[in-house]
Write a protein that holds these residues in place. Structure first.
Motif, PDB file in Angstrom:
ATOM      1  N   ARG A  47       4.105  -4.301  -3.142  1.00  0.00           N
ATOM      2  CA  ARG A  47       3.237  -5.466  -3.018  1.00  0.00           C
ATOM      3  C   ARG A  47       1.765  -5.048  -3.062  1.00  0.00           C
ATOM      4  N   ASP A  48       1.472  -3.858  -2.570  1.00  0.00           N
ATOM      5  CA  ASP A  48       0.097  -3.354  -2.538  1.00  0.00           C
ATOM      6  C   ASP A  48      -0.322  -2.754  -3.880  1.00  0.00           C
ATOM      7  N   ALA A  87       5.298  -4.548  11.629  1.00  0.00           N
ATOM      8  CA  ALA A  87       4.745  -4.398  10.285  1.00  0.00           C
ATOM      9  C   ALA A  87       4.989  -5.652   9.450  1.00  0.00           C
ATOM     10  N   ALA A  88       6.153  -6.270   9.604  1.00  0.00           N
ATOM     11  CA  ALA A  88       6.452  -7.491   8.853  1.00  0.00           C
ATOM     12  C   ALA A  88       5.497  -8.613   9.227  1.00  0.00           C
ATOM     13  N   GLN A 139       0.451 -11.590   7.201  1.00  0.00           N
ATOM     14  CA  GLN A 139      -0.968 -11.923   7.310  1.00  0.00           C
ATOM     15  C   GLN A 139      -1.813 -11.155   6.294  1.00  0.00           C
ATOM     16  N   ALA A 140      -1.134 -10.533   5.317  1.00  0.00           N
ATOM     17  CA  ALA A 140      -1.790  -9.772   4.249  1.00  0.00           C
ATOM     18  C   ALA A 140      -2.543  -8.549   4.776  1.00  0.00           C
ATOM     19  N   PRO A 167      -2.576  -1.746   7.866  1.00  0.00           N
ATOM     20  CA  PRO A 167      -1.959  -1.527   9.182  1.00  0.00           C
ATOM     21  C   PRO A 167      -0.442  -1.599   9.144  1.00  0.00           C
ATOM     22  N   ALA A 168       0.097  -2.452   8.270  1.00  0.00           N
ATOM     23  CA  ALA A 168       1.558  -2.550   8.169  1.00  0.00           C
ATOM     24  C   ALA A 168       2.145  -1.235   7.663  1.00  0.00           C
ATOM     25  N   LEU A 169       1.511  -0.621   6.676  1.00  0.00           N
ATOM     26  CA  LEU A 169       2.002   0.652   6.152  1.00  0.00           C
ATOM     27  C   LEU A 169       1.908   1.766   7.189  1.00  0.00           C
TER      28      LEU A 169
END
Length: 392
Positions: free
Chosen positions: A227-228, A188-189, A194-195, A199-201
């Motif tokens: 951040r989102d 996820a990091a 890569q913004a 998908p990270a969440l």
């Protein structure tokens, strides 16, 4: 033509005597060879016990020359070569064993395991990976999977590492849920850098489900959510962290203060930190309460109405009464205004307390200013307590 039977009568005893002599010579030769092989073998063991590896290798080579079909001597020799760092020679010994058609299945698997260890020690990770994968469905399967896990961690190949720990957990080798959550967080990091926050969440959701009592998934999830632009969701993740893994709350304090300031939640933040401080007094928590302007004599989320220095002194002195701390003592002296000691004294105290604010690995003792989930020294996971050196 008449045949004289007397020659037969004379030849039979002679043939018997010659056969008997030949058999005696063969038996003597066999006995001599059998005596030489064990003698060289035991000589090698003696050298090995006395940590004379060079002489032990010479003795084992001599024993192998007398009995080249003995697999045990090859294994002993290969292990000695590996211990001495002669990995190419160890590889040749184990490859020679694997090429033998008369080798039993057990010895063949043992030789394959030895070959994989040779490659690992030599740092040939691609060859080691191939050799270790051939040990599936053998008695060495668990060791091979752990070695593969180490390779994938060093290569930061987190999907492959996750696949290995799932196999280990399914085979009953232990609980790897927290390790798996770290791999998901690492993936996820990389996506967050890569913004790719969506998908990270998703990966962080899996990590929270996999290890609900681990602090990292909740903390990383709150960071990505904030951040989102989802500050409320990030606050919810931090409150869940405080409930599920309170020992990791100190690592979330910078983010907690930032979210509280951005959303006007200073009061709930003070109440949350008061509760945590009552459970486990912490240097970081008391400094966060000072930063939030919490009233040391108030209740819940009450902020201090007196002078900031008075409130700070109250919290700092209260902590010093509970736990001696050079860092807090320096902070308290710095708030004394005209009564404060000379600047040189404060600078000396700050210099002395700075190393005490580091984090220390419980496995190898490696110290760093920042907290690590994966120790860069010994490669252990979760070996850094969420407390500074001064508090250990």
């Amino acid at each position: 033509m008449n045949f004289d039977l007397s020659w037969i009568l004379l030849g039979l005893p002679l043939a018997f005597v010659l056969g008997w002599l030949a058999s005696r010579m063969d038996m003597r030769q066999m006995r001599l060879e059998n005596q030489q092989a064990p003698k060289a073998y035991f000589k090698g063991l003696n050298y090995l016990l006395n940590e004379q590896q060079d002489k032990a290798i010479d003795a084992f080579i001599e024993a192998m020359q007398n009995d080249p079909d003995t697999a045990e001597l090859h294994f002993a020799l290969g292990n000695l070569f590996r211990r001495r760092g002669e990995y190419s020679r160890a590889v040749r010994v184990h490859e020679h064993l694997l090429q033998r058609a008369d080798l039993s299945d057990a010895d063949r698997q043992r030789a394959q395991h030895g070959l994989a260890q040779d490659y690992l020690k030599a740092g040939l990770l691609d060859r080691a990976e191939e050799a270790l994968r051939r040990l599936e469905a053998t008695p060495y399967e668990a060791d091979a999977r752990l070695a593969l896990l180490s390779i994938y961690e060093r290569a930061r190949d987190w999907p492959q590492a996750a696949a290995i720990v799932r196999k280990l957990q399914q085979s009953g080798q232990g609980d790897f849920s927290q390790r798996l959550s770290h791999y998901l967080c690492e993936e996820a990091a990389a996506l967050a850098q890569q913004a790719q926050l969506g998908p990270a969440l998703q990966l962080l959701e899996q990590a929270c489900t996999t290890a609900p009592t681990a602090p990292r998934p909740w903390l990383d999830r709150a960071r990505v959510q904030f951040r989102d632009g989802a500050a409320d969701a990030a606050w919810s993740s931090l409150t869940t962290l405080a409930a599920q893994a309170p020992q990791g709350l100190t690592l979330a304090l910078p983010l907690l203060l930032e979210i509280a300031g951005a959303t006007g939640r200073e009061g709930p933040a003070i109440a949350l930190l008061r509760q945590r401080y009552a459970q486990a007094p912490s240097l970081d928590v008391v400094l966060a309460l000072v930063q939030l302007g919490a009233d040391p004599d108030g209740q819940d989320g009450q902020r201090c109405t007196a002078d900031d220095c008075v409130c700070s002194q109250g919290w700092l002195l209260r902590h010093l009464e509970k736990e001696p701390s050079l860092t807090i003592a320096h902070q308290w002296l710095a708030t004394q205004g005209e009564k404060a000691p000379p600047t040189a004294v404060l600078q000396a105290l700050e210099h002395a307390s700075r190393p005490l604010m580091r984090y220390r690995c419980a496995a190898c003792g490696f110290e760093a200013r920042q907290h690590f989930w994966h120790c860069p020294g010994c490669q252990s996971w979760d070996s850094y307590p969420a407390r500074h050196v001064e508090e250990l």
